[in-house]
Design a protein around this motif. Structure first.
Motif, PDB file in Angstrom:
ATOM      1  N   HIS A 129       0.858  -1.182   0.000  1.00 41.43           N
ATOM      2  CA  HIS A 129       0.000   0.000   0.000  1.00 41.43           C
ATOM      3  C   HIS A 129       0.886   1.221   0.000  1.00 41.43           C
ATOM      4  CE1 HIS A 129      -3.814  -2.106   0.557  1.00 41.43           C
ATOM      5  NE2 HIS A 129      -3.100  -2.960   1.229  1.00 41.43           N
ATOM      6  N   GLN A 130       1.242   1.646  -1.208  1.00 45.05           N
ATOM      7  CA  GLN A 130       2.263   2.665  -1.323  1.00 45.05           C
ATOM      8  C   GLN A 130       1.835   4.020  -0.794  1.00 45.05           C
ATOM      9  OE1 GLN A 130       4.133   2.380  -5.324  1.00 45.05           O
ATOM     10  NE2 GLN A 130       5.643   1.214  -4.181  1.00 45.05           N
ATOM     11  N   GLU A 131       0.537   4.206  -0.519  1.00 46.04           N
ATOM     12  CA  GLU A 131       0.130   5.500   0.025  1.00 46.04           C
ATOM     13  C   GLU A 131       0.477   5.604   1.507  1.00 46.04           C
ATOM     14  OE1 GLU A 131      -1.793   3.031  -0.746  1.00 46.04           O
ATOM     15  OE2 GLU A 131      -3.304   2.744   0.819  1.00 46.04           O
ATOM     16  N   GLN A 132       0.893   4.472   2.094  1.00 47.51           N
ATOM     17  CA  GLN A 132       1.235   4.499   3.514  1.00 47.51           C
ATOM     18  C   GLN A 132       2.711   4.845   3.690  1.00 47.51           C
ATOM     19  OE1 GLN A 132       0.160   0.583   4.859  1.00 47.51           O
ATOM     20  NE2 GLN A 132      -2.029   0.954   4.592  1.00 47.51           N
ATOM     21  N   ASN A 133       3.054   5.329   4.875  1.00 50.30           N
ATOM     22  CA  ASN A 133       4.441   5.703   5.160  1.00 50.30           C
ATOM     23  C   ASN A 133       5.130   4.650   5.992  1.00 50.30           C
ATOM     24  OD1 ASN A 133       3.883   8.093   3.902  1.00 50.30           O
ATOM     25  ND2 ASN A 133       3.439   9.184   5.793  1.00 50.30           N
ATOM     26  N   HIS A 134       6.011   3.906   5.331  1.00 50.16           N
ATOM     27  CA  HIS A 134       6.767   2.879   6.033  1.00 50.16           C
ATOM     28  C   HIS A 134       8.231   3.226   5.925  1.00 50.16           C
ATOM     29  CE1 HIS A 134       3.186   0.492   6.488  1.00 50.16           C
ATOM     30  NE2 HIS A 134       2.932   0.644   5.208  1.00 50.16           N
ATOM     31  N   PHE A 135       8.831   3.596   7.032  1.00 55.98           N
ATOM     32  CA  PHE A 135      10.207   4.062   6.988  1.00 55.98           C
ATOM     33  C   PHE A 135      11.173   3.046   7.533  1.00 55.98           C
ATOM     34  CE2 PHE A 135       8.649   7.713   5.369  1.00 55.98           C
ATOM     35  CZ  PHE A 135       7.802   8.403   6.211  1.00 55.98           C
ATOM     36  N   VAL A 136      12.385   3.152   7.002  1.00 54.85           N
ATOM     37  CA  VAL A 136      13.463   2.321   7.510  1.00 54.85           C
ATOM     38  C   VAL A 136      14.492   3.284   8.081  1.00 54.85           C
ATOM     39  CG1 VAL A 136      15.222   0.629   6.926  1.00 54.85           C
ATOM     40  CG2 VAL A 136      13.043   0.627   5.720  1.00 54.85           C
ATOM     41  N   ILE A 137      14.699   3.221   9.371  1.00 50.26           N
ATOM     42  CA  ILE A 137      15.599   4.181   9.995  1.00 50.26           C
ATOM     43  C   ILE A 137      16.664   3.442  10.776  1.00 50.26           C
ATOM     44  CG2 ILE A 137      15.797   6.082  11.623  1.00 50.26           C
ATOM     45  CD1 ILE A 137      12.960   6.828  10.931  1.00 50.26           C
ATOM     46  N   ASP A 138      17.886   3.591  10.317  1.00 50.58           N
ATOM     47  CA  ASP A 138      19.001   2.914  10.959  1.00 50.58           C
ATOM     48  C   ASP A 138      19.467   3.722  12.178  1.00 50.58           C
ATOM     49  OD1 ASP A 138      22.377   2.109   9.810  1.00 50.58           O
ATOM     50  OD2 ASP A 138      21.247   1.511  11.583  1.00 50.58           O
ATOM     51  N   LYS A 139      19.935   4.963  11.939  1.00 52.72           N
ATOM     52  CA  LYS A 139      20.370   5.809  13.061  1.00 52.72           C
ATOM     53  C   LYS A 139      19.541   7.093  13.026  1.00 52.72           C
ATOM     54  CE  LYS A 139      25.141   4.174  12.477  1.00 52.72           C
ATOM     55  NZ  LYS A 139      24.966   3.497  11.174  1.00 52.72           N
ATOM     56  N   PRO A 140      18.650   7.258  13.973  1.00 53.62           N
ATOM     57  CA  PRO A 140      17.710   8.390  13.913  1.00 53.62           C
ATOM     58  C   PRO A 140      18.369   9.759  13.770  1.00 53.62           C
ATOM     59  CG  PRO A 140      17.013   6.831  15.569  1.00 53.62           C
ATOM     60  CD  PRO A 140      18.351   6.348  15.085  1.00 53.62           C
ATOM     61  N   GLU A 141      19.418  10.053  14.556  1.00 52.78           N
ATOM     62  CA  GLU A 141      20.010  11.389  14.507  1.00 52.78           C
ATOM     63  C   GLU A 141      20.619  11.673  13.137  1.00 52.78           C
ATOM     64  OE1 GLU A 141      19.263  10.591  18.632  1.00 52.78           O
ATOM     65  OE2 GLU A 141      20.329   9.388  17.152  1.00 52.78           O
ATOM     66  N   GLN A 142      21.318  10.681  12.615  1.00 58.21           N
ATOM     67  CA  GLN A 142      21.938  10.862  11.293  1.00 58.21           C
ATOM     68  C   GLN A 142      20.859  11.034  10.233  1.00 58.21           C
ATOM     69  OE1 GLN A 142      25.342  11.106  10.777  1.00 58.21           O
ATOM     70  NE2 GLN A 142      24.548  11.828   8.818  1.00 58.21           N
ATOM     71  N   PHE A 143      19.779  10.300  10.421  1.00 61.28           N
ATOM     72  CA  PHE A 143      18.650  10.359   9.507  1.00 61.28           C
ATOM     73  C   PHE A 143      18.148  11.801   9.359  1.00 61.28           C
ATOM     74  CE2 PHE A 143      15.356   8.288   7.241  1.00 61.28           C
ATOM     75  CZ  PHE A 143      14.144   8.828   7.584  1.00 61.28           C
TER      76      PHE A 143
END
Lengths: 424, 471
Positions: free
Chosen positions: A192-206
């Motif tokens: 469901h590409q209208e949804q937001n699915h994130f991949v976050i390794d290091k939040p601060e760097q992100f």
């Protein structure tokens, strides 16, 4: 016009022309003692402020050595070399105990924050890693060799889309330590590409990195929407801009906990999840992944280490969440794996692909203790454990009781939701 | 003639003309956009030199030229695998697996046949093995050599070679496959992933029986796969056939199934054409591949000359894999070869760690390469490489990078990657140069405005453009 907007419009239209004011807080003059419902009755909703934390144990976790049936002599007949000694087991009752490496979970078990669902599997078990995890990710029916193209959670969120808050941070955050490889682990969230699915390794760097990327304007080439690959890239550029702002706000505040997490991949993933949850992030799912469970040989070394990792990381997670009022109650941790392992050990001090295995649940709303029945070691099915709980019942229970999803979900003949959480 | 008959006659004539045109299309001369499309889909980037070589040709000639120029041996060799000449002992390298990955990047960046490396990448994702399990760089290197040797050879031979490859042996636990406790891992992967595809015509019993046929091999102390005395001699029943002996017979049985050709043809379609294979055409390609006794050149040629490959709607519809993205950048910018290690790190961050596929099935690819995280990483690496490319040339001989070059080994002709001046030429041509660069580097018109008053700014904007991720 983006699909997300269309979806929202669709939601509005479905009300048959009700005033848009229902979706925004009414004027001060209209406030009454009972706030108006955010969506009219009958619209599927979920409790978007809850946090489901999935931990995928990749490779096929050996359930028999996780929750050990130490009182059953058949266990030791099947596992002469790799069986966990009854003197080593962390006893939970007179029949079952935890692998000693999971000793840190004892505290959660004792204070009612931990449950174990036994013998989880499904009919006609598939012993392939890929099809196996696909079944778990999409809640496909293997008896009919069904293939579904969306994950069970993205499907759930899609059904409840009309009730989603406009300030939702994300539908899911996958915390794996390597980008696209995490997509294999995005499994429950695909389709469901209208949804937001994130991949976050290091939040601060992100946050730092996002800040550099400019907004993407309207495509100068009109009518180019038929290219799905380009549409995917464009959508991601848009996401990046939007979420950058939201995440910045969240992470600017200091972490509400001082708990020390183990410096393992899982430890870091759970630490990030704790940061988001205690920071008040509006995101209903987090996903962690831990590799290495495909223990075909020399199982005791590798498996024991993995369980220790899970144990200490979860203990830290629980401590961190409990230090913020309400966080533990809003959270449910669920461990799962594509399959269990064979009852009998193989000739390499390991186990081959198997079937049923337990799921561990932790959180402030679990119904503590054991759910389901331990598979009968004397009545194996083609040398494998016979499942006693269908994983879809667990999903149904989580959807209904933890996420508060109103209509029946994943309706399957013969299956009822497993009451593993306290509803409400 | 009644109207219906005239109508039918016209339809028949139109049909015949179209069919004839269909036959003639490969004979048409290449348009520049066609040449760019062919190079992007079979390589990493379309440089002016490569385009110039293809433009005078027809589609069929261009495809044949690319296939004819493929290699069976790499242009370079990893220096670190040779003994240290001073001590005659194995060279001490901090991280042999990093050095191996850096070597492969170096080969991809400097090769005169990008198609060769694309095929090796393809087979690396099919016959997967990972360093984290195999733990021996030499064995992984040997496997890479094997894949390159047979990349466009014969699939049946490739399958048999991989069956006896030591790295694969370790990766799929074949060493545990002794007669007393058959390990089904290998049997399952051979059917599910290497030959038939998941769930196609084989049962769990077939796997159990085949596992018994794969017994009786082990790794000797020189890490070669050799027979041992504990093969399970009892008869096995696989795919409905009774089999007396060993694994070679199982492989022959599998290869007799045309389904194997269909599986590979479908993968070729996904690699070169689109994510939605046309099942009917795939079956035709498979039938020819099968009839050609699994000659991979036949399959590749037919795939690249299919109508679907050249259809205008296909342009820019596939996502570049991390390695394609990075090697394309490096070849475009002629980044100094010392950046080999940088590419290894970047590849990992972008989600494709060479010699480390996430699992036996390999990298899923397509849209899965892109999410917020990897988009951020791609953005970062473009800036890093553009900075390196636009720095003055003398930096390429800085001491640190000389050392890195030495560690990575020399190219076979002793010549390091030399920047070709096409970038400088484009830079000197103002707005026209920018326009040419846009057309050269992007498969589609850009999604963002590209400034044309400053070449460095333009180059950065082009490489950051949404369409640069596509091929």
């Amino acid at each position: 016009m983006h699909r997300r907007d269309l979806l929202k419009l669709g939601g509005l239209c479905a009300l048959g022309g009700m005033a848009p004011g229902l979706f925004t807080r009414a004027n001060a003059a209209d406030v009454s003692t009972t706030p108006p419902p955010l969506s009219p009755p009958g619209t599927p909703t979920i409790a978007w402020d809850r946090s489901l934390v999935l931990i995928e144990l990749r490779g096929g976790n050996d359930g028999l050595n996780t929750i050990v049936p130490f009182a059953d002599p058949e266990y030791y007949r099947l596992r002469p070399t790799i069986g966990v000694r009854d003197t080593d087991v962390v006893r939970l009752d007179q029949r079952f105990g935890l692998h000693p490496a999971l000793t840190d979970l004892r505290a959660a078990w004792d204070d009612g924050g931990c449950a174990a669902v036994l013998g989880v599997g499904y009919p006609k078990p598939n012993l392939s890693h890929f099809r196996g995890i696909e079944i778990w990710n999409t809640a496909a029916d293997e008896t009919s060799e069904q293939t579904l193209t969306d994950g069970w959670l993205s499907r759930l969120y899609h059904l409840a889309a009309a009730s989603a808050p406009t300030d939702l941070l994300a539908h899911s955050i996958t915390l794996s330590s390597s980008g696209a490889q995490a997509h294999e682990g995005l499994g429950p969230f695909v389709g469901h590409q209208e949804q937001n699915h994130f991949v976050i390794d290091k939040p601060e760097q992100f946050i730092k990195d996002i800040g550099v990327i400019p907004r993407l304007d309207e495509d100068p080439v009109a009518g180019r929407t038929a290219n799905p690959a380009l549409a995917h890239v464009r959508r991601l550029r848009e996401e990046i801009t939007l979420i950058g702002q939201r995440f910045s706000t969240l992470l600017k505040a200091p972490a509400p906990f001082t708990t020390v997490f183990p410096e393992t991949s899982l430890g870091n993933q759970l630490k990030s999840a704790a940061r988001f949850i205690t920071g008040g992030a509006l995101c209903p799912t987090y996903k962690c992944t831990i590799d290495g469970f495909d223990t075909h040989s020399s199982q005791r070394g590798a498996h024991d280490y993995l369980l220790k990792d899970i144990s200490s990381a979860l203990a830290a997670f629980r401590t961190a969440l409990k230090s913020t009022p309400g966080a533990w109650e809003r959270t449910l941790v669920v461990t799962y794996s594509e399959f269990g392992r064979r009852a009998r050990e193989n000739g390499s001090e390991g186990t081959d692909h198997g079937t049923a295995a337990p799921m561990l649940l932790l959180g402030g709303r679990v119904k503590p203790g054991f759910h389901g029945t331990y598979p009968d070691l004397k009545n194996l099915v083609y040398d494998d454990l016979g499942h006693t709980t269908d994983f879809r019942s667990v999903y149904q229970g989580i959807a209904r009781d933890f996420l508060g999803f109103k209509p029946p979900f994943l309706v399957t003949p013969g299956l009822t939701p497993l009451a593993c959480c306290v509803p409400g | 003639m009644p109207r219906s008959e005239i109508h039918l006659k016209r339809k028949r004539i139109t049909g015949a003309v179209l069919a004839l045109l269909g036959l003639l299309i490969p004979l048409a001369a290449l348009e520049p956009d066609d040449a760019k499309h062919l190079l992007l889909r079979t390589g990493f980037v379309a440089t002016p030199a490569e385009l110039a070589r293809l433009l005078p040709l027809t589609r069929a000639q261009a495809v044949d030229a690319l296939i004819a120029s493929t290699r069976t041996v790499a242009r370079t060799t990893p220096g670190f695998l040779n003994p240290d000449p001073r001590t005659n002992r194995p060279m001490m390298v901090v991280s042999p697996e990093r050095a191996l990955k850096a070597w492969w990047y170096q080969e991809m960046v400097t090769t005169d046949s990008p198609l060769t490396e694309r095929m090796v990448l393809f087979w690396h994702n099919h016959f997967t093995s990972a360093f984290s399990k195999v733990l021996d760089v030499r064995l992984l290197y040997d496997q890479n050599v094997l894949l390159r040797r047979s990349a466009l050879g014969n699939f049946a031979l490739l399958l048999r070679d991989i069956d006896l490859d030591a790295a694969m042996f370790i990766y799929l636990d074949k060493d545990s496959n002794r007669a007393n406790s058959p390990n089904e891992n290998y049997a399952r992967e051979v059917m599910e992933l290497f030959t038939l595809g998941e769930g196609q015509q084989y049962t769990e019993d077939d796997i159990k029986e085949a596992a018994r046929a794969f017994t009786g091999y082990h790794l000797d102390n020189r890490k070669r796969v050799v027979p041992r005395g504990d093969h399970d001699p009892r008869p096995k029943l696989v795919l409905g056939h009774g089999v007396e002996s060993g694994q070679d017979v199982i492989l022959q049985l599998l290869l007799k199934e045309e389904r194997v050709a269909t599986y590979i043809a479908g993968k070729f379609w996904r690699e070169f054409i689109s994510e939605q294979p046309d099942e009917v055409v795939v079956r035709t390609l498979a039938a020819d591949f099968y009839r050609a006794k699994y000659d991979l050149r036949v399959l590749l040629r037919a795939t690249l000359l299919s109508e679907a490959f050249w259809h205008p709607v296909q342009r820019g519809q596939l996502v570049k894999s991390p390695v394609e993205f990075l090697v394309g950048l490096a070849r475009t910018l002629q980044a100094p070869v010392g950046e080999g290690e940088l590419l290894v790190e970047a590849g990992r961050n972008l989600g494709q760690d060479l010699f480390e596929p996430p699992n036996v099935k390999g990298w899923r690819g397509a849209n899965a390469w892109l999410n917020c995280e990897t988009m951020l990483q791609r953005w970062r690496v473009v800036d890093t490489l553009v900075d390196a490319a636009l720095r003055p040339r003398e930096n390429a001989s800085k001491p640190a990078e000389k050392k890195a070059k030495a560690k990575l080994g020399r190219t076979t002709d002793g010549c390091p990657l030399v920047p070709v001046p096409w970038l400088d030429e484009a830079r000197s041509q103002g707005a026209a140069g920018v326009a040419q660069t846009i057309t050269l580097l992007l498969p589609l018109p850009p999604a963002e405005p590209i400034p044309d008053h400053d070449f460095s700014l333009a180059l950065r904007a082009i490489l950051h453009d949404a369409t640069f991720h596509l091929k």
